[in-house]
Design an enzyme around this catalytic site. Sequence first.
Site, PDB file in Angstrom:
ATOM      1  N   ALA A 162     161.073  35.515  10.068  1.00  0.00           N
ATOM      2  CA  ALA A 162     162.329  35.425   9.318  1.00  0.00           C
ATOM      3  C   ALA A 162     163.192  34.293   9.850  1.00  0.00           C
ATOM      4  CB  ALA A 162     163.075  36.752   9.395  1.00  0.00           C
ATOM      5  N   LEU A 198     159.413  37.948   8.382  1.00  0.00           N
ATOM      6  CA  LEU A 198     159.824  39.140   9.108  1.00  0.00           C
ATOM      7  C   LEU A 198     159.958  38.789  10.580  1.00  0.00           C
ATOM      8  CD1 LEU A 198     160.153  42.283   9.260  1.00  0.00           C
ATOM      9  CD2 LEU A 198     157.684  42.374   9.637  1.00  0.00           C
ATOM     10  N   SER A 199     161.028  39.228  11.217  1.00  0.00           N
ATOM     11  CA  SER A 199     161.237  39.050  12.652  1.00  0.00           C
ATOM     12  C   SER A 199     161.249  37.567  13.007  1.00  0.00           C
ATOM     13  CB  SER A 199     160.172  39.835  13.430  1.00  0.00           C
ATOM     14  OG  SER A 199     160.388  39.795  14.814  1.00  0.00           O
ATOM     15  N   SER A 200     160.374  37.132  13.898  1.00  0.00           N
ATOM     16  CA  SER A 200     160.357  35.708  14.265  1.00  0.00           C
ATOM     17  C   SER A 200     160.030  34.849  13.042  1.00  0.00           C
ATOM     18  CB  SER A 200     159.360  35.439  15.391  1.00  0.00           C
ATOM     19  OG  SER A 200     158.027  35.647  14.968  1.00  0.00           O
TER      20      SER A 200
END
Length: 172
Positions: A147, A143-145
């Site tokens: 990802a 998720l986010s960084s």
Amino acid sequence: MRITTLAALAGALLTAALCAGPAQAGSWQDNQSLGGFNNVHLYTPDTDSPVGTGKALLIVLHGCTQSINAYKTANLETAAEEFGMVVAVPDAMNKAGFSCWSYWQGTKSRSAGDYKNLIDLANELSSDSGRGIDPNQVYIAGLSSGASFANTTACLAPDVFAGVGVSAGPSV
């Protein structure tokens, strides 16, 4: 009166059991030192994957400002049991601002920083015969960084990761 109370109690227990969802037979191991990481939460199900042989492995990467402890309340156990999947949640070693995986800094190679650690983690877990992981079913997600880091790691090591799942993360 007593029979009514027992019937009500039995009904309440049955309702609670039906609404609780599937029982979790596996277990979490917290704060493991694996694959170059000092802190990995690891869930091992009692079930095997319905695909291939043994269990699958899913490495899940946190986003910025997230603690890996948040993933212990994300119902990953339900999916792990249903799909026979070991779940590993490592805490980034080389964090950037806001405790992000540092996807925008440093060298992007199989031998650099947390890219190396993630590949080592996947290989260490899948080669441990006691865990029963099918090396053809090793996946990474984030998720986010996390990802972005999962996406790059999967591109660097397609021979290690059979698939990648990303959510709300910058591209390579």
